[in-house]
Design a protein around this motif. Sequence first.
Motif, PDB file in Angstrom:
ATOM      1  N   THR A 118       0.822  -1.211   0.000  1.00 62.49           N
ATOM      2  CA  THR A 118       0.000   0.000   0.000  1.00 62.49           C
ATOM      3  C   THR A 118       0.854   1.259   0.000  1.00 62.49           C
ATOM      4  O   THR A 118       0.468   2.283  -0.558  1.00 62.49           O
ATOM      5  CB  THR A 118      -0.923   0.014   1.224  1.00 62.49           C
ATOM      6  N   SER A 119       2.012   1.202   0.654  1.00 62.76           N
ATOM      7  CA  SER A 119       2.906   2.349   0.683  1.00 62.76           C
ATOM      8  C   SER A 119       4.340   1.853   0.716  1.00 62.76           C
ATOM      9  O   SER A 119       4.629   0.739   1.186  1.00 62.76           O
ATOM     10  CB  SER A 119       2.619   3.246   1.892  1.00 62.76           C
ATOM     11  N   VAL A 120       5.235   2.689   0.223  1.00 59.74           N
ATOM     12  CA  VAL A 120       6.658   2.334   0.187  1.00 59.74           C
ATOM     13  C   VAL A 120       7.475   3.546   0.580  1.00 59.74           C
ATOM     14  O   VAL A 120       7.019   4.694   0.513  1.00 59.74           O
ATOM     15  CB  VAL A 120       7.093   1.855  -1.221  1.00 59.74           C
ATOM     16  N   ARG A 121       8.701   3.252   1.012  1.00 63.16           N
ATOM     17  CA  ARG A 121       9.662   4.312   1.281  1.00 63.16           C
ATOM     18  C   ARG A 121      10.886   4.037   0.428  1.00 63.16           C
ATOM     19  O   ARG A 121      11.357   2.903   0.341  1.00 63.16           O
ATOM     20  CB  ARG A 121      10.025   4.349   2.761  1.00 63.16           C
ATOM     21  N   VAL A 122      11.410   5.084  -0.191  1.00 69.18           N
ATOM     22  CA  VAL A 122      12.501   4.943  -1.144  1.00 69.18           C
ATOM     23  C   VAL A 122      13.755   5.592  -0.577  1.00 69.18           C
ATOM     24  O   VAL A 122      13.715   6.732  -0.103  1.00 69.18           O
ATOM     25  CB  VAL A 122      12.130   5.584  -2.501  1.00 69.18           C
ATOM     26  N   SER A 142       0.060   2.883  -5.119  1.00 65.71           N
ATOM     27  CA  SER A 142      -0.921   2.665  -6.186  1.00 65.71           C
ATOM     28  C   SER A 142      -0.351   3.083  -7.532  1.00 65.71           C
ATOM     29  O   SER A 142       0.413   4.057  -7.630  1.00 65.71           O
ATOM     30  CB  SER A 142      -2.199   3.452  -5.906  1.00 65.71           C
ATOM     31  N   PRO A 143      -0.710   2.351  -8.591  1.00 73.68           N
ATOM     32  CA  PRO A 143      -0.241   2.741  -9.923  1.00 73.68           C
ATOM     33  C   PRO A 143      -0.731   4.146 -10.282  1.00 73.68           C
ATOM     34  O   PRO A 143      -1.800   4.590  -9.850  1.00 73.68           O
ATOM     35  CB  PRO A 143      -0.875   1.683 -10.843  1.00 73.68           C
ATOM     36  N   THR A 144       0.064   4.867 -11.067  1.00 74.29           N
ATOM     37  CA  THR A 144      -0.290   6.208 -11.510  1.00 74.29           C
ATOM     38  C   THR A 144      -0.478   6.204 -13.018  1.00 74.29           C
ATOM     39  O   THR A 144      -0.004   5.317 -13.727  1.00 74.29           O
ATOM     40  CB  THR A 144       0.800   7.215 -11.124  1.00 74.29           C
ATOM     41  N   ASP A 145      -1.162   7.230 -13.493  1.00 69.84           N
ATOM     42  CA  ASP A 145      -1.396   7.316 -14.939  1.00 69.84           C
ATOM     43  C   ASP A 145      -0.097   7.532 -15.705  1.00 69.84           C
ATOM     44  O   ASP A 145       0.088   7.026 -16.799  1.00 69.84           O
ATOM     45  CB  ASP A 145      -2.390   8.451 -15.244  1.00 69.84           C
ATOM     46  N   GLY A 146       0.800   8.303 -15.145  1.00 70.00           N
ATOM     47  CA  GLY A 146       2.086   8.548 -15.779  1.00 70.00           C
ATOM     48  C   GLY A 146       3.207   8.346 -14.793  1.00 70.00           C
ATOM     49  O   GLY A 146       2.989   8.083 -13.611  1.00 70.00           O
ATOM     50  N   VAL A 147       4.410   8.471 -15.293  1.00 70.56           N
ATOM     51  CA  VAL A 147       5.572   8.306 -14.427  1.00 70.56           C
ATOM     52  C   VAL A 147       5.847   9.625 -13.726  1.00 70.56           C
ATOM     53  O   VAL A 147       6.074  10.646 -14.374  1.00 70.56           O
ATOM     54  CB  VAL A 147       6.806   7.858 -15.247  1.00 70.56           C
TER      55      VAL A 147
END
Length: 567
Positions: free
Chosen positions: A274-278, A300-305
């Motif tokens: 559900t969430s990540v830390r980079v 969550s997936p996004t429409d663009g990068v």
Amino acid sequence: MLRNLTTPAGLALLVMATVAALAAPGCAAEDPAAHPRVCGGDGDCAAGLVCSFDFCTVSEPTALPLRARIFPPAALGLLQQQLPDLDLDPVQGNTITLRRPVVVVGRIRNEDDVFSTNLAGELEARTAGDIPGLDYRFTARSLDGLDDFGHGYTLRLLEGRDYQVTFRPDNRDTPPYSFTLSAEEVVRGGCDEHPSKANTADPPVQHDVCADITLPKRADYIRFQRFVRLGSAEQAPVAGARVSVELSDGRALPEVTTDSEKGSFDVTLPPDATSVRVRITAPSTGLLFPDFESEWLDASPTDGVTAITIPALPPNLKEFEAAVTVLAPVDGGQPAPVSGLSLSMFGHLEGGTLRRAATTDADGVARFSALPGAYEILVEVPPGQAYGARRVKLTLDAPAIRGDGPVVITLEPRILLGGPVRDAANRTVKAGSVIATLRPEKDANDSLSVATAPFQAPIGSDGRFEMLVDPGTYDLRVLPETYTGAPALRLAGVSVTSLTELLVALPAPTLTHLQVVDPDGIPIPSAIVELFTDDGPVADEAPVPSLLVKATTGSRGTVDLLVPFAP
């Protein structure tokens, strides 16, 4: 997300006791020609000692708490096993019977995959060991396809334990998958080979546990793609940066690198993310910035990068090329440059921390890109050199700004540690070796610590050992050759701050005559036997066992290990 585990119905959990060290009748010495006999009878021994398996030893077992770890040859299909309490009989000897492992077989596939027969990768199963501080770790390869019996993997485990199992696919687009095998599932039972095995003319093969591992549907994985930009007016893409992604439950994905053109990275997340830390670390060459850690990001997936923007450097943080010269003492002369030494740098900067690494060139100079700040610099020196490793703290800035000349680190001569080795009768021990392991030490404010590889020196024919070591606290293992009749000894916490003359007085020996056999009672040659004591250094409030001595069983599966006698 499914995991199918099938065990025979009605099979009760078998609780396995720890490997027993069973008293056995006296066995002949492994090979009388392998070492000169110390004794042929009690009359050859000093008062208070008896002749046991050709060695003069104390007749009663030692009170020193000993633990054992056994590594059978891999070809036998048996597993590493541990004995938390080794009961010794120096007169009769002991037999250690290894347990038969549980054989787990199955296939690994995604839930919706009807084309692949099995996913290739690495299986790792972990569980607590019988010796505190030494966990069991068993691994197996999962095939790219099936074997002749229709199995994708064969994993051997010890019975009656809970295991945390992780599958790491060879395909980097599939994240690691973890699950638990409970003690109730890891029991010897019976499951036929897969019904669609390759050679159906063969009779079924019985295994212990059939466990098909079902990964999530491929379509359910989440693609997490981001650009990495440096927060400046140009918003320059950051190429070659190292990126690690942490999930909210603490799991970490394999590290990736941003591409060389757009500075983007692409990782596949498990469906439940559900969430990540980079965390982003600057490349070895290219744009430079302190280590960056993002806030928790929506997975969550996004429409663009979208982009992850690393904050712009403060105006006073300007990149520069640092040069550190390393000098070492030379006999009878001025310190001279040293080439080929590794330097690790850890910077405490205004904008965060920065890690750098470099190697000294032919002129003893290590060059690396840096940002102004306070640095810890560790010069690593392997054993065998007359000069030692050194850790320094200093401030680095652009040379034109600092104006105080080049940075020079002068290494210090190593310290001589040595002394005579004598047995319990005050006789010189003329063969063997001494191994000194440095305990890593650092203060709460330190980020780097000296952790030089163990130092080793022979015990010479004059009965002395000598080695050059770095200052610090050491754990020593004194390992006389077996034929000397002197026991191995561990000396804990030896402080070395200056020239140190250490008299090693070995106690009277007692003998561990061990025979290692398989579950059918057949002796096992070439098995590695390690003996541990429980007085090791403390790590995170848990004692770390200390290796005392190890050896390999001979053709009859036996081994003689001399250890200190403690009443």
